[in-house]
Motif scaffolding. Structure first.
Motif, PDB file in Angstrom:
ATOM      1  N   LEU A 140       0.832  -1.206   0.000  1.00 44.97           N
ATOM      2  CA  LEU A 140       0.000   0.000   0.000  1.00 44.97           C
ATOM      3  C   LEU A 140       0.865   1.254   0.000  1.00 44.97           C
ATOM      4  CD1 LEU A 140      -2.746  -1.062   2.574  1.00 44.97           C
ATOM      5  CD2 LEU A 140      -3.095  -0.629   0.127  1.00 44.97           C
ATOM      6  N   ALA A 141       1.902   1.268   0.833  1.00 46.84           N
ATOM      7  CA  ALA A 141       2.787   2.433   0.886  1.00 46.84           C
ATOM      8  C   ALA A 141       3.511   2.637  -0.432  1.00 46.84           C
ATOM      9  CB  ALA A 141       3.793   2.267   2.026  1.00 46.84           C
ATOM     10  N   SER A 142       3.902   1.531  -1.090  1.00 45.73           N
ATOM     11  CA  SER A 142       4.595   1.657  -2.374  1.00 45.73           C
ATOM     12  C   SER A 142       3.685   2.201  -3.463  1.00 45.73           C
ATOM     13  CB  SER A 142       5.149   0.289  -2.811  1.00 45.73           C
ATOM     14  OG  SER A 142       4.116  -0.571  -3.271  1.00 45.73           O
ATOM     15  N   GLN A 143       2.363   2.087  -3.245  1.00 45.18           N
ATOM     16  CA  GLN A 143       1.398   2.618  -4.202  1.00 45.18           C
ATOM     17  C   GLN A 143       0.938   4.032  -3.856  1.00 45.18           C
ATOM     18  OE1 GLN A 143       0.523   0.604  -7.023  1.00 45.18           O
ATOM     19  NE2 GLN A 143       2.303  -0.408  -6.095  1.00 45.18           N
ATOM     20  N   GLY A 144       1.557   4.625  -2.826  1.00 48.51           N
ATOM     21  CA  GLY A 144       1.182   5.979  -2.419  1.00 48.51           C
ATOM     22  C   GLY A 144      -0.041   6.041  -1.548  1.00 48.51           C
ATOM     23  N   ARG A 145      -0.498   4.894  -1.005  1.00 47.71           N
ATOM     24  CA  ARG A 145      -1.715   4.852  -0.189  1.00 47.71           C
ATOM     25  C   ARG A 145      -1.311   4.803   1.291  1.00 47.71           C
ATOM     26  NH1 ARG A 145      -4.680   0.075  -3.503  1.00 47.71           N
ATOM     27  NH2 ARG A 145      -6.125   0.114  -1.713  1.00 47.71           N
ATOM     28  N   ALA A 146      -0.685   5.884   1.738  1.00 42.52           N
ATOM     29  CA  ALA A 146      -0.092   5.930   3.073  1.00 42.52           C
ATOM     30  C   ALA A 146      -1.127   5.810   4.182  1.00 42.52           C
ATOM     31  CB  ALA A 146       0.710   7.220   3.239  1.00 42.52           C
ATOM     32  N   ALA A 147      -2.290   6.430   4.024  1.00 42.62           N
ATOM     33  CA  ALA A 147      -3.303   6.402   5.085  1.00 42.62           C
ATOM     34  C   ALA A 147      -3.790   4.981   5.340  1.00 42.62           C
ATOM     35  CB  ALA A 147      -4.468   7.310   4.708  1.00 42.62           C
ATOM     36  N   GLU A 148      -4.032   4.221   4.273  1.00 45.44           N
ATOM     37  CA  GLU A 148      -4.469   2.824   4.430  1.00 45.44           C
ATOM     38  C   GLU A 148      -3.377   1.989   5.080  1.00 45.44           C
ATOM     39  OE1 GLU A 148      -6.635   1.165   0.867  1.00 45.44           O
ATOM     40  OE2 GLU A 148      -5.998   3.096   0.039  1.00 45.44           O
ATOM     41  N   ALA A 149      -2.130   2.211   4.646  1.00 50.72           N
ATOM     42  CA  ALA A 149      -1.008   1.476   5.229  1.00 50.72           C
ATOM     43  C   ALA A 149      -0.873   1.791   6.713  1.00 50.72           C
ATOM     44  CB  ALA A 149       0.285   1.830   4.497  1.00 50.72           C
ATOM     45  N   GLU A 150      -0.997   3.073   7.063  1.00 48.04           N
ATOM     46  CA  GLU A 150      -0.888   3.506   8.458  1.00 48.04           C
ATOM     47  C   GLU A 150      -1.956   2.834   9.319  1.00 48.04           C
ATOM     48  OE1 GLU A 150      -0.598   5.289  12.097  1.00 48.04           O
ATOM     49  OE2 GLU A 150       0.899   5.387  10.489  1.00 48.04           O
ATOM     50  N   LYS A 151      -3.169   2.747   8.819  1.00 51.75           N
ATOM     51  CA  LYS A 151      -4.267   2.156   9.591  1.00 51.75           C
ATOM     52  C   LYS A 151      -4.008   0.676   9.873  1.00 51.75           C
ATOM     53  CE  LYS A 151      -9.296   1.521   9.508  1.00 51.75           C
ATOM     54  NZ  LYS A 151     -10.547   1.779   8.735  1.00 51.75           N
ATOM     55  N   ILE A 152      -3.552  -0.061   8.860  1.00 57.36           N
ATOM     56  CA  ILE A 152      -3.297  -1.497   9.029  1.00 57.36           C
ATOM     57  C   ILE A 152      -2.128  -1.723   9.984  1.00 57.36           C
ATOM     58  CG2 ILE A 152      -2.529  -3.601   7.849  1.00 57.36           C
ATOM     59  CD1 ILE A 152      -4.106  -2.657   5.411  1.00 57.36           C
ATOM     60  N   VAL A 153      -1.055  -0.943   9.831  1.00 60.53           N
ATOM     61  CA  VAL A 153       0.109  -1.103  10.708  1.00 60.53           C
ATOM     62  C   VAL A 153      -0.266  -0.786  12.153  1.00 60.53           C
ATOM     63  CG1 VAL A 153       2.404  -0.222  11.259  1.00 60.53           C
ATOM     64  CG2 VAL A 153       1.799  -0.682   8.903  1.00 60.53           C
ATOM     65  N   ALA A 154      -1.068   0.228  12.360  1.00 56.09           N
ATOM     66  CA  ALA A 154      -1.496   0.573  13.723  1.00 56.09           C
ATOM     67  C   ALA A 154      -2.275  -0.584  14.351  1.00 56.09           C
ATOM     68  CB  ALA A 154      -2.345   1.838  13.700  1.00 56.09           C
ATOM     69  N   THR A 155      -3.118  -1.230  13.560  1.00 55.80           N
ATOM     70  CA  THR A 155      -3.882  -2.379  14.055  1.00 55.80           C
ATOM     71  C   THR A 155      -2.952  -3.538  14.416  1.00 55.80           C
ATOM     72  OG1 THR A 155      -5.795  -1.765  12.697  1.00 55.80           O
ATOM     73  CG2 THR A 155      -5.692  -4.035  13.491  1.00 55.80           C
ATOM     74  N   ILE A 156      -1.963  -3.797  13.551  1.00 55.61           N
ATOM     75  CA  ILE A 156      -1.004  -4.874  13.809  1.00 55.61           C
ATOM     76  C   ILE A 156      -0.192  -4.566  15.060  1.00 55.61           C
ATOM     77  CG2 ILE A 156       1.012  -6.102  12.913  1.00 55.61           C
ATOM     78  CD1 ILE A 156      -0.074  -5.593  10.091  1.00 55.61           C
ATOM     79  N   GLU A 157       0.235  -3.312  15.216  1.00 58.77           N
ATOM     80  CA  GLU A 157       1.007  -2.924  16.397  1.00 58.77           C
ATOM     81  C   GLU A 157       0.203  -3.162  17.669  1.00 58.77           C
ATOM     82  OE1 GLU A 157       3.922   0.619  14.730  1.00 58.77           O
ATOM     83  OE2 GLU A 157       1.812   1.071  15.103  1.00 58.77           O
ATOM     84  N   THR A 158      -1.073  -2.823  17.630  1.00 59.64           N
ATOM     85  CA  THR A 158      -1.929  -3.041  18.797  1.00 59.64           C
ATOM     86  C   THR A 158      -2.025  -4.530  19.126  1.00 59.64           C
ATOM     87  OG1 THR A 158      -3.231  -1.057  18.278  1.00 59.64           O
ATOM     88  CG2 THR A 158      -4.237  -2.688  19.729  1.00 59.64           C
ATOM     89  N   ARG A 159      -2.168  -5.360  18.098  1.00 59.93           N
ATOM     90  CA  ARG A 159      -2.240  -6.816  18.323  1.00 59.93           C
ATOM     91  C   ARG A 159      -0.936  -7.357  18.897  1.00 59.93           C
ATOM     92  NH1 ARG A 159      -5.137  -9.231  12.821  1.00 59.93           N
ATOM     93  NH2 ARG A 159      -7.078  -8.036  12.984  1.00 59.93           N
TER      94      ARG A 159
END
Length: 459
Positions: A203-222
């Motif tokens: 997602l980040a490589s496609q310029g979709r930083a907000a979507e990438a940020e949301k998924i990473v935040a969820t993974i970090e919480t888990r």
């Protein structure tokens, strides 16, 4: 620090948790049924001959279209995976071979079975590219190689299960149930994998930083890590991604990576087929009975799981690059000794050692090294190209092995194996990058060629 690097750094800093093991389980389950579908061919084709539903010529066509479909699937998955994402592609290809397997179980004739096998092959060839590539983008750098070897070990256990279920089911219930098991299993995994997230790196490589940020935040919480505890050098921002092109794989920047990836997969598939698939035939030609040959082969192939365990131990210590080089050379040594083995114990020992080396190479190369060679925006296309060429060569290898064996015997075949391993060792040692304990972004950071500045010429 760009967006992709920031996302990658956050994923790499995470401790191993249930999230990573669940991800491994879901990817392994899909690839397990993929491999199971490949290995049931031997039992099914034997049953079709016995029931007079097929002929040797049709069986040969069945095997050929499997390799053709896998070659096409490997390439197609690379294109789709980098264009539409990992999540879409691994669901798409799992659905293809799941439904095609169920259709094969209902095939009214051998000709329809061959057609459905071609479709299955597309899905099977795709799964190996997407599965390993997707796993590499989630696992922290310090564990990435070991997770790849575990995934490889799980997949290879399907060989035993396919043989056991074939022996248990086919004589009593018929060959169709084998395809039904593979198809239903694949579709169950398809349903379970719907909850898997998209790769934040992609997602980040496609310029979709907000979507990438949301998924990473969820993974970090888990994983028990606060999403706010990572401080990037630059704030994440939406960017316009520069489209990656297939021809970039052959640019001056990535050409050595592409050559390295193609080399290790052509080498792996060639050696694997030349030895593992042909060893029962070699033993029979050397005077062993069919029963004795199969017994010796079973004992030799017990070296496979040991090879995967050795790769697990060395993946983050010796590394993928030097592990491939070392075990290519070790494999040459054991291969050269094989023709001199006379007693059954010596034959088993030499074959066990060679099988062990092959599985070390499999775990380090196709499972770990090849997906790491390419930047995120080209990862699946790079791995897909390497796998497609490897599968294409695999179509021709049987004819080469048969010709070499007829002309030069087992010594000729071993020489072919040794030559392939030596070429692989030389190429990987000279131009292959080391990837152990390095982030994917660091590995992908290949310096661009230095352009010579134009000079002023006074006339």
């Amino acid at each position: 620090m760009n967006t992709t690097s920031s996302i990658g750094a956050r994923l790499d800093r995470l401790p191993l948790s249930g999230f990573h093991y669940r991800l491994l389980g879901l990817i392994a389950a899909g690839m397990f049924f993929d491999s199971f579908d490949i290995y049931i061919a031997g039992s099914v084709l034997a049953a079709l001959i016995n029931s007079h539903e097929s002929t040797l010529a049709l069986n040969a066509t069945f095997v050929s279209v499997t390799f053709i479909g896998m070659m096409a699937g490997a390439w197609l998955s690379g294109v789709l995976g980098d264009r539409f994402g990992r999540r879409f592609t691994y669901q798409f290809n799992l659905g293809i071979y799941g439904f095609a397997s169920i259709a094969a179980a209902l095939a009214p004739s051998m000709y329809w079975l061959i057609f459905f096998r071609l479709v299955m092959g597309v899905g099977m060839g795709a799964e190996i590219v997407v599965g390993y590539g997707t796993l590499s983008e989630f696992i922290p750098a310090d564990w990435r190689g070991r997770f790849g070897t575990v995934l490889n070990l799980i997949i290879n256990t399907s060989l035993f299960l396919a043989a056991f279920l074939g022996w248990l089911i086919i004589p009593h219930f018929g060959w169709r149930w084998m395809f039904a098991i593979a198809g239903v299993g694949a579709l169950v995994v398809w349903f379970l994998r719907k909850s898997m997230p998209e790769s934040p790196r992609w997602l980040a490589s496609q310029g979709r930083a907000a979507e990438a940020e949301k998924i990473v935040a969820t993974i970090e919480t888990r994983c028990g890590v606060s999403p706010n505890s990572y401080v990037a050098q630059e704030p994440l921002a939406e960017t316009t991604a520069t489209p990656a092109r297939i021809r970039d794989l052959f640019s001056r920047r990535l050409l050595t990576r592409t050559i390295t990836g193609i080399t290790v997969l052509v080498g792996l598939f060639t050696v694997n087929y030349a030895f593992v698939s042909w060893i029962p035939t070699f033993l029979v030609q050397q005077g062993h009975s069919v029963s004795n040959s199969l017994g010796l082969t079973t004992l030799m192939f017990a070296g496979g799981p040991l090879g995967s365990l050795i790769a697990f131990a060395l993946a983050e210590r010796l590394g993928r690059k030097w592990g491939i080089v070392l075990f290519s050379l070790v494999g040459i040594g054991f291969g050269v000794s094989y023709p001199f083995a006379q007693s059954e114990i010596a034959i088993i020992a030499a074959g066990f050692a060679i099988t062990c080396c092959i599985y070390v190479l499999s775990s380090l190369s196709v499972a770990s090294y090849v997906p790491e060679l390419f930047p995120t925006e080209l990862r699946l296309r790079g791995a897909g190209l390497c796998n497609a060429i490897g599968r294409g060569v695999n179509i021709l290898v049987p004819y080469a092995i048969a010709a070499v064996f007829a002309g030069f015997g087992i010594v000729g075949v071993i020489s072919l194996i040794a030559g392939t391993l030596l070429l692989q060792a030389v190429i990987v040692a000279t131009i292959g990058p080391e990837t152990k304990n390095r982030s994917l972004e660091d590995i992908a950071d290949v310096p661009l060629p230095v352009e010579r500045a134009p000079q002023n010429v006074n006339i």
